[in-house]
Scaffold this active site. Structure first.
Site, PDB file in Angstrom:
ATOM      1  N   LYS A  94       0.838  -1.201   0.000  1.00 13.82           N
ATOM      2  CA  LYS A  94       0.000   0.000   0.000  1.00 13.82           C
ATOM      3  C   LYS A  94       0.874   1.253   0.000  1.00 13.82           C
ATOM      4  O   LYS A  94       0.638   2.189  -0.766  1.00 13.82           O
ATOM      5  CB  LYS A  94      -0.927  -0.008   1.220  1.00 13.82           C
ATOM      6  CG  LYS A  94      -1.900   1.175   1.260  1.00 13.82           C
ATOM      7  CD  LYS A  94      -3.056   0.913   2.214  1.00 13.82           C
ATOM      8  CE  LYS A  94      -2.710   1.212   3.656  1.00 13.82           C
ATOM      9  NZ  LYS A  94      -2.887   2.634   4.007  1.00 13.82           N
ATOM     10  N   SER A 118       3.924  11.944  12.679  1.00 14.80           N
ATOM     11  CA  SER A 118       3.865  11.120  11.481  1.00 14.80           C
ATOM     12  C   SER A 118       5.035  11.445  10.567  1.00 14.80           C
ATOM     13  O   SER A 118       5.403  12.607  10.397  1.00 14.80           O
ATOM     14  CB  SER A 118       2.556  11.378  10.724  1.00 14.80           C
ATOM     15  OG  SER A 118       2.553  10.706   9.483  1.00 14.80           O
ATOM     16  N   SER A 119       5.602  10.411   9.964  1.00 12.32           N
ATOM     17  CA  SER A 119       6.657  10.624   8.963  1.00 12.32           C
ATOM     18  C   SER A 119       6.063  11.079   7.631  1.00 12.32           C
ATOM     19  O   SER A 119       6.782  11.534   6.747  1.00 12.32           O
ATOM     20  CB  SER A 119       7.439   9.326   8.749  1.00 12.32           C
ATOM     21  OG  SER A 119       6.598   8.327   8.170  1.00 12.32           O
ATOM     22  N   ASP A 126       2.433   0.079  12.281  1.00 10.26           N
ATOM     23  CA  ASP A 126       1.318  -0.672  11.711  1.00 10.26           C
ATOM     24  C   ASP A 126       1.342  -2.148  12.104  1.00 10.26           C
ATOM     25  O   ASP A 126       0.352  -2.863  11.920  1.00 10.26           O
ATOM     26  CB  ASP A 126       1.316  -0.545  10.180  1.00 10.26           C
ATOM     27  CG  ASP A 126       0.788   0.802   9.719  1.00 10.26           C
ATOM     28  OD1 ASP A 126       0.217   1.539  10.547  1.00 10.26           O
ATOM     29  OD2 ASP A 126       0.949   1.121   8.520  1.00 10.26           O
ATOM     30  N   LYS A 129      -4.155   7.285  14.770  1.00 13.27           N
ATOM     31  CA  LYS A 129      -4.392   6.501  13.551  1.00 13.27           C
ATOM     32  C   LYS A 129      -5.892   6.518  13.227  1.00 13.27           C
ATOM     33  O   LYS A 129      -6.630   7.371  13.702  1.00 13.27           O
ATOM     34  CB  LYS A 129      -3.875   5.073  13.757  1.00 13.27           C
ATOM     35  CG  LYS A 129      -2.358   4.973  13.878  1.00 13.27           C
ATOM     36  CD  LYS A 129      -1.677   5.215  12.546  1.00 13.27           C
ATOM     37  CE  LYS A 129      -0.182   4.938  12.623  1.00 13.27           C
ATOM     38  NZ  LYS A 129       0.468   5.100  11.302  1.00 13.27           N
ATOM     39  N   ARG A 142      -5.499   3.571  18.139  1.00 13.26           N
ATOM     40  CA  ARG A 142      -5.137   2.167  17.938  1.00 13.26           C
ATOM     41  C   ARG A 142      -4.442   1.570  19.161  1.00 13.26           C
ATOM     42  O   ARG A 142      -4.479   0.349  19.359  1.00 13.26           O
ATOM     43  CB  ARG A 142      -4.263   2.042  16.689  1.00 13.26           C
ATOM     44  CG  ARG A 142      -4.329   0.683  16.037  1.00 13.26           C
ATOM     45  CD  ARG A 142      -3.523   0.642  14.754  1.00 13.26           C
ATOM     46  NE  ARG A 142      -4.310   0.966  13.576  1.00 13.26           N
ATOM     47  CZ  ARG A 142      -3.778   1.224  12.391  1.00 13.26           C
ATOM     48  NH1 ARG A 142      -2.479   1.215  12.240  1.00 13.26           N
ATOM     49  NH2 ARG A 142      -4.550   1.495  11.350  1.00 13.26           N
ATOM     50  N   ARG A 179      -6.749  -2.676  10.177  1.00 14.48           N
ATOM     51  CA  ARG A 179      -5.702  -3.465  10.836  1.00 14.48           C
ATOM     52  C   ARG A 179      -6.218  -4.162  12.105  1.00 14.48           C
ATOM     53  O   ARG A 179      -5.715  -5.219  12.477  1.00 14.48           O
ATOM     54  CB  ARG A 179      -4.489  -2.591  11.138  1.00 14.48           C
ATOM     55  CG  ARG A 179      -3.903  -1.975   9.866  1.00 14.48           C
ATOM     56  CD  ARG A 179      -2.419  -1.765   9.903  1.00 14.48           C
ATOM     57  NE  ARG A 179      -1.983  -1.116   8.668  1.00 14.48           N
ATOM     58  CZ  ARG A 179      -1.768  -1.747   7.514  1.00 14.48           C
ATOM     59  NH1 ARG A 179      -1.954  -3.042   7.423  1.00 14.48           N
ATOM     60  NH2 ARG A 179      -1.379  -1.066   6.443  1.00 14.48           N
ATOM     61  N   LYS A 217     -10.100  -1.120   3.051  1.00 20.15           N
ATOM     62  CA  LYS A 217      -9.231   0.069   3.071  1.00 20.15           C
ATOM     63  C   LYS A 217      -7.856  -0.256   2.511  1.00 20.15           C
ATOM     64  O   LYS A 217      -7.258   0.558   1.798  1.00 20.15           O
ATOM     65  CB  LYS A 217      -9.131   0.585   4.505  1.00 20.15           C
ATOM     66  CG  LYS A 217      -8.297   1.829   4.695  1.00 20.15           C
ATOM     67  CD  LYS A 217      -8.405   2.288   6.144  1.00 20.15           C
ATOM     68  CE  LYS A 217      -7.424   3.387   6.476  1.00 20.15           C
ATOM     69  NZ  LYS A 217      -7.649   4.624   5.736  1.00 20.15           N
TER      70      LYS A 217
END
Length: 446
Positions: free
Chosen positions: A14, A169-170, A332, A359, A363, A407, A432
């Site tokens: 993804k 976040s990257s 993830d 997320k 999460r 996830r 997704k």
């Protein structure tokens, strides 16, 4: 090996599908992209790219991408028609699309209506929008400042230097990197803040930029002066000591094949470790830059038997033990590891994952809550999740909540291998990232 392995073909990455389509759409000419993932999130990115001026068609299973000739174009891009509506950039629930495409669209010209599903409007974007303001974009917030929805108006990256943190976040950095080759001057991106999470995703961005011939250098500060370093040698971006200088090179059209996805393969690898039969994963690159390749190392530390063979990656059942592991680089994987940890003989501590709270859902809380339903005890302390295995509730029916998070649904399905009848409130949420998940998972459960 006593039992014949279950063979699973890994779906396409993804992360790489998003980045490959963006680079192809920003290039001049035609690119043929093979094995790109077909999922809800990738559809969001495709729609945003076509709304910005790219042309994407399907042909014999491949995607043929005709790039934008003048970069992303929004409403009123040429300033002649003041009444032209902003172009729609609808993100739905795709955080990757949102962060990457907002930064990429800001490198173009015109106005863009950036919005999404209600959960997307709750997720922070202030760090990125502040950086884009520094580069020349303006924002008209329709709700809370620093959040979607907003109208963004841009004239390209007019600024020459910008700071960004990787604490949340990257993807903020990845978005700026992808947009910067479209500027008409070099752009310096400095990493600031206290810590950097999810660095491997930045490495994937740099790999795609390199493969599509965008020009950049990475520099590290040593003894007070900046020195160029090979980007593949970096294991993280050190705040205050790492910067990226991107040249106004644009992108070149390239034919590209997307490799298999380690994130979505993780559920099947864990199934090989905790189930009754070995699992052979095909289509994965064992030397991949994907951060979620770490699932191989984590499961090995827990005692799983994993072999890299010519046929693929073979995982055989084993008695797992708990581990203490820093998962800041591979967030993830936390749902997968939290479920697998419930099968272990001793506690597991997952550290450095505070950023999981922003997320698709919180999460971190979701993993603690759902893993505990299996019979484990779970705790959240600061930025860590602790799973203390208990007696698995074999033979029982358990209602798991997905929180609309793909996830969570895929990872908690591992409890079927403990002879638990798992029921999900929204099994379709796997679309997704992995629409075919349940068909593949049926091979595991028989």
């Amino acid at each position: 090996m006593s039992k014949k392995p279950i063979i699973i073909n890994a779906p396409a990455s993804k992360s790489l599908s998003h980045r490959t389509l963006i680079a192809a759409a920003l290039a001049n000419g035609l690119s043929r992209i093979s094995s790109a993932l077909d999922s809800d999130d990738i559809t969001r990115t495709r729609d945003c790219l076509t709304n910005c001026g790219a042309d994407i068609k399907e042909e014999n299973g491949d995607l043929i991408v005709r790039g934008m000739t003048d970069g992303p174009r929004g409403g009123n891009a040429d300033g002649k028609n003041k009444d032209e509506a902003p172009h729609e950039l609808f993100m739905h629930e795709s955080g990757t699309t949102c962060r990457l495409m907002t930064a990429v669209a800001a490198a173009g010209h015109g106005s863009f209506n950036v919005h999404g599903a209600p959960r997307m409007h709750e997720r922070p974007m202030g760090e990125l929008t502040r950086a884009l303001e520094k580069l020349g974009s303006t924002f008209d917030y329709q709700g809370e400042k620093g959040h979607l929805p907003f109208i963004m108006t841009s004239k390209g990256y007019t600024g020459k230097s910008v700071n960004i943190t990787l604490e949340e976040s990257s993807q903020y950095l990845s978005g700026l990197l992808l947009g910067a080759p479209l500027a008409d001057h070099s752009v310096t991106i400095n990493v600031t803040g206290e810590k950097a999470v999810s660095w491997p995703y930045v490495a994937l961005t740099l790999r795609i930029m390199e493969d599509f011939k965008a020009s950049f250098v990475v520099e590290s500060k040593k003894s007070g002066s900046w020195k160029e370093v090979p980007w593949r040698s970096l294991k993280t971006a050190r705040p205050g000591q790492t910067r990226f200088i991107v040249e106004p090179s644009g992108y070149q059209a390239t034919d590209y094949r997307v490799e298999g996805d380690w994130s979505n393969a993780s559920y099947f690898m864990a199934a090989g470790a905790v189930g009754k039969r070995p699992v052979l994963l095909k289509g994965l690159a064992a030397d991949s830059l994907q951060g979620d390749r770490a699932i191989m190392d984590i499961l090995s530390q827990m005692g799983a038997s994993i072999q890299v063979t010519f046929d693929g990656i073979l995982v055989e059942p084993a008695n797992l033990r708990g581990v203490t592991v820093d998962m800041g680089r591979c967030p993830d994987l936390v749902p997968t590891v939290s479920a697998a940890a419930a099968f272990a003989s001793s506690p597991t501590v997952i550290e450095n994952v505070a950023h999981l709270r922003i997320k698709e859902t919180d999460r971190l809380a979701a993993c603690a809550e759902e893993a505990s339903k299996s019979g484990a005890e779970t705790d959240i302390t600061g930025d860590s999740l602790i799973i203390r295995p208990g007696r698995l509730r074999k033979g029982e029916t358990i209602d798991f909540t997905t929180y609309g998070d793909h996830r969570m649904a895929m990872s908690m399905s591992l409890f079927q291998l403990a002879n638990i009848d798992t029921q999900f409130d929204n099994p379709a949420c796997v679309g997704k990232s992995f629409p075919g998940f349940w068909d593949e998972w049926a091979k595991i459960t028989g």
